[in-house]
Structure formats: C-alpha cells, structure tokens
Design a protein around this motif. Structure first.
Motif, PDB file in Angstrom:
ATOM      1  N   VAL A   1      16.906  12.561   0.056  1.00  0.00           N
ATOM      2  CA  VAL A   1      16.458  11.194   0.320  1.00  0.00           C
ATOM      3  C   VAL A   1      17.523  10.209  -0.149  1.00  0.00           C
ATOM      4  O   VAL A   1      18.441  10.563  -0.886  1.00  0.00           O
ATOM      5  N   GLY A   2      17.381   8.954   0.284  1.00  0.00           N
ATOM      6  CA  GLY A   2      18.353   7.950  -0.126  1.00  0.00           C
ATOM      7  C   GLY A   2      18.171   6.649   0.618  1.00  0.00           C
ATOM      8  O   GLY A   2      17.155   6.418   1.293  1.00  0.00           O
TER       9      GLY A   2
ATOM     10  N   CYS B   1      22.568   2.841   4.157  1.00  0.00           N
ATOM     11  CA  CYS B   1      23.585   3.602   3.421  1.00  0.00           C
ATOM     12  C   CYS B   1      24.975   3.312   3.978  1.00  0.00           C
ATOM     13  O   CYS B   1      25.132   2.769   5.063  1.00  0.00           O
TER      14      CYS B   1
ATOM     15  N   SER C   1      12.702  15.358   4.423  1.00  0.00           N
ATOM     16  CA  SER C   1      13.018  13.948   4.236  1.00  0.00           C
ATOM     17  C   SER C   1      11.983  13.107   4.973  1.00  0.00           C
ATOM     18  O   SER C   1      10.995  13.638   5.491  1.00  0.00           O
TER      19      SER C   1
ATOM     20  N   ASP D   1      17.992   9.529   5.187  1.00  0.00           N
ATOM     21  CA  ASP D   1      16.972  10.442   5.714  1.00  0.00           C
ATOM     22  C   ASP D   1      17.382  10.999   7.068  1.00  0.00           C
ATOM     23  O   ASP D   1      17.376  12.215   7.298  1.00  0.00           O
TER      24      ASP D   1
ATOM     25  N   ASN E   1       5.989   9.295  -0.638  1.00  0.00           N
ATOM     26  CA  ASN E   1       7.051   9.933  -1.426  1.00  0.00           C
ATOM     27  C   ASN E   1       6.527  11.010  -2.368  1.00  0.00           C
ATOM     28  O   ASN E   1       7.247  11.959  -2.692  1.00  0.00           O
TER      29      ASN E   1
ATOM     30  N   THR F   1      14.524  17.465  -5.558  1.00  0.00           N
ATOM     31  CA  THR F   1      14.862  16.280  -4.778  1.00  0.00           C
ATOM     32  C   THR F   1      16.296  15.864  -5.067  1.00  0.00           C
ATOM     33  O   THR F   1      16.690  15.728  -6.227  1.00  0.00           O
TER      34      THR F   1
ATOM     35  N   VAL G   1      18.996  12.828  -4.434  1.00  0.00           N
ATOM     36  CA  VAL G   1      19.107  11.419  -4.062  1.00  0.00           C
ATOM     37  C   VAL G   1      20.557  11.119  -3.702  1.00  0.00           C
ATOM     38  O   VAL G   1      21.464  11.345  -4.507  1.00  0.00           O
TER      39      VAL G   1
ATOM     40  N   ALA H   1      21.295   5.101  -3.770  1.00  0.00           N
ATOM     41  CA  ALA H   1      20.053   4.374  -4.009  1.00  0.00           C
ATOM     42  C   ALA H   1      20.338   3.232  -4.972  1.00  0.00           C
ATOM     43  O   ALA H   1      21.057   3.404  -5.959  1.00  0.00           O
TER      44      ALA H   1
ATOM     45  N   SER I   1      14.490   1.308  -5.533  1.00  0.00           N
ATOM     46  CA  SER I   1      14.585   2.138  -4.336  1.00  0.00           C
ATOM     47  C   SER I   1      13.413   3.103  -4.276  1.00  0.00           C
ATOM     48  O   SER I   1      13.005   3.678  -5.293  1.00  0.00           O
TER      49      SER I   1
ATOM     50  N   SER J   1      13.580   5.909  -2.975  1.00  0.00           N
ATOM     51  CA  SER J   1      14.137   7.233  -3.255  1.00  0.00           C
ATOM     52  C   SER J   1      14.018   7.576  -4.732  1.00  0.00           C
ATOM     53  O   SER J   1      13.768   8.730  -5.093  1.00  0.00           O
TER      54      SER J   1
ATOM     55  N   THR K   1      10.577   8.767  -5.448  1.00  0.00           N
ATOM     56  CA  THR K   1      10.451  10.183  -5.127  1.00  0.00           C
ATOM     57  C   THR K   1      11.023  11.041  -6.250  1.00  0.00           C
ATOM     58  O   THR K   1      10.418  12.046  -6.656  1.00  0.00           O
TER      59      THR K   1
END
Length: 399
Positions: free
Chosen positions: A140-141, A145, A169, A176, A238, A248, A250, A253, A257, A259, A262
């Motif tokens: 995830v992120g 991005c 994701s 994602d 999440n 998980t 990341v 982020a 966030s 993410s 999560t």
C-alpha cells in the motif's frame, strides 16, 4: 430464493440459508467495522440481530447495549430496504459470491479483528479466498506517488508474484494500482479490497485494472452490490487488508496517510510491518521513515519481504559491494603493495621493512604483483602502475 442463495453461497459446507441471508442483509444494515454492532451480532446471532433491528417494536432494540433512538431509526430504515435475495442474485450474475464465517472459504485470520470482523465478504474471482490469504502480502502507499514510488510498488508486486505470493492492495491510484499491475504483469495473483460494492468501479479510471484483477485474481469487499465508497469506508477497509495478509509493506506515505492506518492495524494484529525508504527530503517518504523509526522493518525488494514473512529457508540473497582486485590479494602481498609510495621508486629492502617481512619474500611478492599488473620494475626499484588492474583481472596472490 433458495436457488439464488445457492449460486452465491460460499464454497463447500457453511452456514444454513437463513443465517447466510441474514448476514447478507446485515452488510446493508451495518457499517463496516462497527464494533458495537459486532457485539450485538455475537450476542444475538445474525438471524436474531436482523429480526431485532428490523422490528417496528423498539423494545427489543432498546436492550442492545449502546443503542440510541437515532441509531435504531437508521438501522430500521436500512433493514426495511434490505433485500438479500436480490443482492445474492446480483452478485451471482456478476460471477461473484457471498462468503461468511463458517464457510470453508472464510479466511480465519479475519477473526483476529474480534468484534470488528466483517459480517461477510462479497467476492468476485475464481480463486479460493482462504487459500490465497494464507500466503499474501499487502502493498500500500500514496495515491499521488512519485515515479520512484510507482516503480518500487510495481517491482515489489511483480517480485512477490514471481515468488508465489498474493499481492493485496486497495485498487486506488498510485502505489495500489502499480502493485496490482506488477503482479498481473508477472502472471501472478493479486487481490483488490474495495471500499464499495464489487459491481461498482472506483476509481473509475481503474475500470480496466479492476476488471483484470477480477479475471486473474480476486475482488473483495464488505459492502453489498451497488454500494458507493465514503471516506470512513476507505479507512475501515484498511483493517481488512491488514488482517487478511501476513504483513504490510508501505511504499511512500505522508505523515497523515491511510497507508499508515493499515500499517498500524497490521502491527496491532501482530502482523509484519515493512517500509520502503525514499529521499529524506520528500514529504511522501516522511510517513514511511517515521514508521521505520518505530516497529517497521526496512525492505528494498520482494526477496527481503519474503525473508520476513515467509517460511524457514526463504532467505534474501546476501548483499555485498563489488569485489576489487586488491581484495583478492593475500595479507602479506597487500601490505607490500600498500608500502609502495604513490610517486617514485622503492627498493625491496625498504618495502620488506615496512611490510614486516623478509627481503626475499618481499621481492617474490613484488614479482607476483607485477604479473597481476599492480607494480612495475625500473632498474633496482619498483613503482605502482599508472593503470591498476580492473575488477576480475587479478587473481588471489601472496600469503
């Protein structure tokens, strides 16, 4: 009704039709992650809870802990509009099914969420959700991005897929989507956990991607058909991603966030939490770096992720820098070479004294260093060569 229910039922033996219908209806009545409702469900059971929430007589609902007049009215309106038979038929027509606790396909790790456990899951895709979740990693992120983040997410997704891991994701823009595409490009497995119904495309720009995931992997959600996403549903989604996977990762982020939500959920559930580092000057890496300063583990590729979450023996390759020609010399030969001045000549006796060896051994090693291209002879003296040997040119010499 029974035929529609059987078509959308989870695989193998599972809850009876009445309970399955009640759980399907409750996914439309209750919001995901409602722990108070989870307590009610545990106490009254799905059939009993649906009967209470859908009853015009409020006396039964008033016995539920934490029930207020406003909540009762909201649940009553939703229960009146719920049509689980229709929902099950719609998801079956879309090639999906409804999976709930008690089904053989139900991922038992979701039970770690306690009263926040999903009432059930609506699923599209041919694979077995439970089996896939046993060997899965969340990537995830950030949605917005950078090119670096997209590259790292895609390579991470592809690398995990090539090693037989399922990439999980949220099908969002940015990290994602890149993680899903990486897994798909490698011909691997990927699961998209949505904050809307399985028949709702969100984000709309990912219509093709979500369609490919449904064909090659799995699309999963807590929400019934036609449900649209909200901000709170994204956040609550999440927890499913965190619980469904072994760990998980990341990738990019900020401090605030989803993410990181999560990642914190995963940490609280005892799952592995990992982060991909980025530039210290990038705000998109600030949240990841904060995670790495705490319980997060730094990873840079899929092999390092698998080493952490995988079984015994799934080790990442040993990392080391390039081997230089000097690294292949013996200890005494290296000391003789280091004793030579950068400019000018040196005699074997002087080099022997500096290297702590005899004149004869120093002379023998000088000839060996000459054959390897490190030194040159001029009369009775020795000097360093102008162009030292390249990597791989020198064999191990001396003692």
């Amino acid at each position: 009704m029974k035929a529609s229910t059987e078509r959308a039922a989870g695989r193998g033996r599972g809850p009876e039709d009445a309970e399955r219908l009640a759980r399907a209806a409750l996914t439309r009545v209750l919001e995901p992650g409602d722990e108070r409702a989870g307590q009610w469900l545990r106490a009254a059971g799905p059939v009993g809870l649906l009967r209470i929430l859908g009853s015009e007589d409020g006396s039964a609902a008033e016995t539920l802990p934490g029930m207020t007049a406003a909540r009762r009215e909201g649940h009553l309106l939703r229960a009146a509009a719920a049509d689980p038979v229709r929902d099950l038929a719609e998801v079956a027509a879309a090639g999906g099914r409804f999976v709930c606790p008690g089904d053989l396909e139900w991922p038992s790790q979701l039970d770690d969420l306690g009263d926040a456990r999903p009432v059930g899951l609506w699923v599209r895709g041919a694979a077995d959700l439970r089996l896939w979740s046993l060997r899965s990693v969340a990537v995830v992120g950030a949605r917005a991005c950078t090119a670096y983040g997209a590259h790292m997410a895609a390579s991470m997704g592809a690398g995990l897929a090539e090693r037989g891991w399922v990439v999980v994701s949220g099908a969002a823009f940015g990290v994602d989507g890149a993680a899903h595409r990486g897994a798909l490009a490698a011909g691997g497995a990927t699961t998209a956990v949505l904050a809307c119904g399985v028949d709702v495309v969100y984000p709309r720009g990912h219509a093709e991607l979500i369609g490919r995931v449904a064909q090659q992997g799995l699309v999963v959600t807590e929400l019934p058909p036609s449900s649209h996403p909200t901000r709170s549903r994204f956040v609550l989604r999440n927890r499913v991603i965190a619980a469904l996977t072994r760990g998980t990762v990341v990738v990019e982020a900020e401090y605030r966030s989803g993410s990181l939500v999560t990642a914190r959920r995963a940490q609280n559930l005892g799952r592995h939490v990992m982060g991909v580092p980025g530039p210290a000057t990038s705000g998109l890496s600030a949240g990841v770096h904060e995670l790495l300063r705490g319980e997060g583990v730094l990873v840079t590729d899929a092999s390092e992720v698998v080493e952490l979450v995988g079984d015994i023996g799934e080790l990442a390759p040993v990392r080391r820098g390039p081997v230089l020609p000097r690294d292949q010399l013996g200890a005494t030969a290296a000391r003789v070479l280091e004793s030579l001045p950068y400019h000018g000549l040196a005699r074997p006796r002087d080099l022997a004294r500096s290297a702590g060896t005899s004149s004869d051994e120093a002379l023998a090693l000088l000839y060996e260093l000459h054959s390897l291209g490190f030194v040159e002879r001029e009369g009775d003296g020795w000097r360093l060569t102008v162009t030292p040997p390249r990597n791989g040119d020198a064999r191990r010499g001396g003692t």
